[in-house]
Design a protein around this motif. Structure first.
Motif, PDB file in Angstrom:
ATOM      1  N   THR A  62       0.812  -1.211   0.000  1.00 11.23           N
ATOM      2  CA  THR A  62       0.000   0.000   0.000  1.00 11.23           C
ATOM      3  C   THR A  62       0.849   1.267   0.000  1.00 11.23           C
ATOM      4  N   PRO A  63       0.320   2.346  -0.595  1.00 14.71           N
ATOM      5  CA  PRO A  63       0.976   3.655  -0.446  1.00 14.71           C
ATOM      6  C   PRO A  63       0.791   4.181   0.966  1.00 14.71           C
ATOM      7  N   ALA A  64       1.387   5.333   1.254  1.00 18.09           N
ATOM      8  CA  ALA A  64       1.414   5.837   2.628  1.00 18.09           C
ATOM      9  C   ALA A  64       0.032   6.167   3.169  1.00 18.09           C
ATOM     10  N   HIS A  65      -0.923   6.541   2.302  1.00 19.02           N
ATOM     11  CA  HIS A  65      -2.229   6.979   2.800  1.00 19.02           C
ATOM     12  C   HIS A  65      -3.215   5.829   2.994  1.00 19.02           C
ATOM     13  N   ILE A  66      -2.823   4.600   2.680  1.00 14.52           N
ATOM     14  CA  ILE A  66      -3.701   3.436   2.903  1.00 14.52           C
ATOM     15  C   ILE A  66      -3.068   2.551   3.966  1.00 14.52           C
ATOM     16  N   ARG A  67      -3.841   2.233   4.977  1.00 11.18           N
ATOM     17  CA  ARG A  67      -3.342   1.445   6.110  1.00 11.18           C
ATOM     18  C   ARG A  67      -4.113   0.135   6.204  1.00 11.18           C
ATOM     19  N   VAL A  68      -3.386  -0.961   6.317  1.00  9.92           N
ATOM     20  CA  VAL A  68      -4.006  -2.279   6.481  1.00  9.92           C
ATOM     21  C   VAL A  68      -4.049  -2.610   7.968  1.00  9.92           C
ATOM     22  N   ILE A  69      -5.240  -2.914   8.469  1.00  7.21           N
ATOM     23  CA  ILE A  69      -5.462  -3.106   9.907  1.00  7.21           C
ATOM     24  C   ILE A  69      -6.048  -4.489  10.159  1.00  7.21           C
ATOM     25  N   ARG A  70      -5.585  -5.129  11.227  1.00  6.29           N
ATOM     26  CA  ARG A  70      -6.172  -6.379  11.721  1.00  6.29           C
ATOM     27  C   ARG A  70      -6.830  -6.077  13.066  1.00  6.29           C
ATOM     28  N   PRO A  71      -8.157  -5.940  13.094  1.00  3.22           N
ATOM     29  CA  PRO A  71      -8.833  -5.525  14.333  1.00  3.22           C
ATOM     30  C   PRO A  71      -8.987  -6.622  15.375  1.00  3.22           C
ATOM     31  N   VAL A  72      -8.582  -7.851  15.050  1.00  3.37           N
ATOM     32  CA  VAL A  72      -8.699  -8.973  15.988  1.00  3.37           C
ATOM     33  C   VAL A  72      -7.319  -9.601  16.160  1.00  3.37           C
ATOM     34  N   THR A  73      -6.922  -9.813  17.410  1.00  4.64           N
ATOM     35  CA  THR A  73      -5.639 -10.449  17.716  1.00  4.64           C
ATOM     36  C   THR A  73      -5.844 -11.490  18.809  1.00  4.64           C
ATOM     37  N   GLY A  74      -5.379 -12.701  18.556  1.00  4.34           N
ATOM     38  CA  GLY A  74      -5.497 -13.750  19.561  1.00  4.34           C
ATOM     39  C   GLY A  74      -6.921 -14.077  19.934  1.00  4.34           C
ATOM     40  N   GLY A  75      -7.864 -13.947  18.976  1.00  6.26           N
ATOM     41  CA  GLY A  75      -9.263 -14.224  19.257  1.00  6.26           C
ATOM     42  C   GLY A  75      -9.970 -13.132  20.028  1.00  6.26           C
ATOM     43  N   MET A  76      -9.294 -11.998  20.273  1.00  3.71           N
ATOM     44  CA  MET A  76      -9.882 -10.894  21.019  1.00  3.71           C
ATOM     45  C   MET A  76      -9.907  -9.638  20.159  1.00  3.71           C
ATOM     46  N   VAL A  77     -11.004  -8.903  20.245  1.00  5.62           N
ATOM     47  CA  VAL A  77     -11.147  -7.673  19.471  1.00  5.62           C
ATOM     48  C   VAL A  77     -10.305  -6.580  20.115  1.00  5.62           C
ATOM     49  N   VAL A  78      -9.403  -5.991  19.330  1.00 12.89           N
ATOM     50  CA  VAL A  78      -8.539  -4.924  19.844  1.00 12.89           C
ATOM     51  C   VAL A  78      -8.928  -3.559  19.275  1.00 12.89           C
ATOM     52  N   ASP A  79      -9.772  -3.551  18.253  1.00 15.02           N
ATOM     53  CA  ASP A  79     -10.261  -2.299  17.667  1.00 15.02           C
ATOM     54  C   ASP A  79     -11.739  -2.495  17.365  1.00 15.02           C
ATOM     55  N   ILE A  80     -12.596  -2.082  18.300  1.00 14.32           N
ATOM     56  CA  ILE A  80     -14.031  -2.345  18.191  1.00 14.32           C
ATOM     57  C   ILE A  80     -14.624  -1.673  16.959  1.00 14.32           C
ATOM     58  N   ASP A  81     -14.268  -0.413  16.735  1.00 12.51           N
ATOM     59  CA  ASP A  81     -14.842   0.322  15.613  1.00 12.51           C
ATOM     60  C   ASP A  81     -14.503  -0.347  14.284  1.00 12.51           C
ATOM     61  N   MET A  82     -13.246  -0.712  14.087  1.00 13.92           N
ATOM     62  CA  MET A  82     -12.851  -1.351  12.841  1.00 13.92           C
ATOM     63  C   MET A  82     -13.460  -2.750  12.710  1.00 13.92           C
ATOM     64  N   ALA A  83     -13.584  -3.462  13.815  1.00  6.10           N
ATOM     65  CA  ALA A  83     -14.200  -4.790  13.768  1.00  6.10           C
ATOM     66  C   ALA A  83     -15.666  -4.679  13.362  1.00  6.10           C
ATOM     67  N   GLN A  84     -16.363  -3.674  13.873  1.00  6.32           N
ATOM     68  CA  GLN A  84     -17.754  -3.469  13.487  1.00  6.32           C
ATOM     69  C   GLN A  84     -17.878  -3.131  12.009  1.00  6.32           C
ATOM     70  N   ARG A  85     -17.021  -2.228  11.533  1.00  4.30           N
ATOM     71  CA  ARG A  85     -17.072  -1.854  10.121  1.00  4.30           C
ATOM     72  C   ARG A  85     -16.730  -3.040   9.224  1.00  4.30           C
ATOM     73  N   MET A  86     -15.789  -3.858   9.671  1.00  2.00           N
ATOM     74  CA  MET A  86     -15.417  -5.049   8.911  1.00  2.00           C
ATOM     75  C   MET A  86     -16.591  -6.014   8.810  1.00  2.00           C
ATOM     76  N   LEU A  87     -17.271  -6.263   9.937  1.00  2.00           N
ATOM     77  CA  LEU A  87     -18.398  -7.190   9.921  1.00  2.00           C
ATOM     78  C   LEU A  87     -19.542  -6.662   9.067  1.00  2.00           C
ATOM     79  N   ARG A  88     -19.823  -5.371   9.184  1.00  2.00           N
ATOM     80  CA  ARG A  88     -20.902  -4.796   8.369  1.00  2.00           C
ATOM     81  C   ARG A  88     -20.622  -4.981   6.880  1.00  2.00           C
ATOM     82  N   ALA A  89     -19.376  -4.744   6.481  1.00  3.58           N
ATOM     83  CA  ALA A  89     -19.022  -4.886   5.072  1.00  3.58           C
ATOM     84  C   ALA A  89     -19.064  -6.346   4.629  1.00  3.58           C
ATOM     85  N   MET A  90     -18.688  -7.262   5.517  1.00  2.00           N
ATOM     86  CA  MET A  90     -18.654  -8.675   5.144  1.00  2.00           C
ATOM     87  C   MET A  90     -20.045  -9.277   5.012  1.00  2.00           C
TER      88      MET A  90
END
Length: 342
Positions: A62-90
């Motif tokens: 990715t270029p500098a303005h695009i960030r790849v995020i993993r909102p879940v680590t070790g089976g636990m949600v570490v970024d609630i907002d991104m996890a919600q947006r991910m689920l809605r899109a999926m």
């Protein structure tokens, strides 16, 4: 807090939020989502660029303005907002139709057996953010055992390893509950990172994230005493130019010895905490590997050689957890003692 199985039968959605993949099972529709737990975000506008497999292919590209995020680590949600947006899109319109039919939608989600209250609350908030009015929490080893077809409800020992991307949960179950368990920060990504680090230290080669697959295949060769080397392509540390290296299978096996030793120590710790009667049961039944990392070539053979126990890989190990939840939602399981609720 213990929940009853009849509460799970009222749920419509079963969710397995994993560090590697997210899986969603909808009652009467089956598995509707099986995608990598990855999102790509535009850091300038905050817009969601991609989710799932498309976002995963962007990793490292990715270029500098695009960030790849993993909102879940070790089976636990570490970024609630991104996890919600991910689920809605999926899930898209798949769950919206279910919401119209049942406004009081209930969901069940897997959590690590030792998840702290904040981690449990994060899982609840994530599902509530996509429309669930009630969220039931189930221990991952219990649901994976049920999904793997193990007799966890009987008065006999069942040993299960839930091998995830970043963590592995080792548990002994009996009468539908966990008797002894531990979690180690070792998983498929840990082994991959150990291989990448070995190539950097010994061969001065930097591997891209997708180039580890030939080394995984070499692990199976090492277990089978094959002499065929693995050819990997990467970037030279000094010159920065592309270079190819042939790695011996025995060298690959040596590189993963440290994380494998940590996993073996976890197995011994769990067995030491078990009553002798349950340990005696495991002499015949052995241990069962579930989770996506259970398919790592040669892992079952290495565990068998170092523990002396029989080792089995569950059928479709990657989806055992969500299959177990689905079985409980469908009422296909007798009453069990499970984990807390919202």
């Amino acid at each position: 807090m213990t929940i009853r199985l009849d509460q799970l039968r009222r749920c419509t959605v079963a969710v397995d939020l994993g560090a590697a993949r997210t899986r969603v099972h909808l009652k009467q529709a089956g598995l509707v989502v099986d995608e990598p737990s990855v999102v790509a975000v535009n850091t300038y506008s905050g817009a969601l660029m991609a989710v799932g497999s498309v976002a995963e292919r962007m990793t490292g590209r990715t270029p500098a303005h695009i960030r790849v995020i993993r909102p879940v680590t070790g089976g636990m949600v570490v970024d609630i907002d991104m996890a919600q947006r991910m689920l809605r899109a999926m899930v898209g319109g798949k769950l919206r139709r279910a919401w119209r039919r049942r406004p009081m939608l209930r969901a069940a989600v897997c959590v690590p057996y030792d998840a702290d209250p904040l981690a449990r609350r994060a899982a609840v908030e994530t599902l509530a953010g996509v429309g669930a009015r009630r969220v039931e929490l189930v221990d991952a080893p219990t649901s994976a055992g049920i999904g793997g077809g193990l007799p966890v409800q009987r008065a006999e020992a069942t040993m299960i390893l839930v091998c995830g991307a970043t963590t592995t949960q080792v548990a002994v179950l009996s009468l539908g509950a966990i008797v002894s368990a531990t979690t180690v920060p070792l998983g498929g990504e840990t082994i991959s990172n150990a291989l990448v680090q070995h190539l950097r230290n010994e061969h001065e080669l930097i591997l891209p994230s997708q180039a580890v697959r030939p080394l995984h295949i070499a692990l199976a060769s090492a277990a089978g005493s094959s002499t065929t080397g693995a050819e990997v392509h990467g970037r030279d540390v000094v010159t920065g130019l592309a270079r190819t290296v042939v790695v011996d299978p025995a060298e690959v096996r040596s590189a993963i010895q440290a994380p494998l030793t940590g996993l073996l120590d976890a197995v011994r710790t769990v067995l030491h905490r078990c009553p002798p009667d349950l340990v005696a049961d495991l002499v015949d039944s052995g241990m069962t590997l579930t989770g996506g990392a259970a398919l790592l070539p040669g892992l079952d053979t290495s565990m068998r050689q170092h523990t002396g126990m029989s080792v089995h890989i569950a059928e479709e190990p990657a989806v055992c957890a969500v299959k177990g939840l689905a079985a409980m939602l469908d009422g296909a399981v007798r009453p069990l003692s499970l984990t807390g609720r919202r």
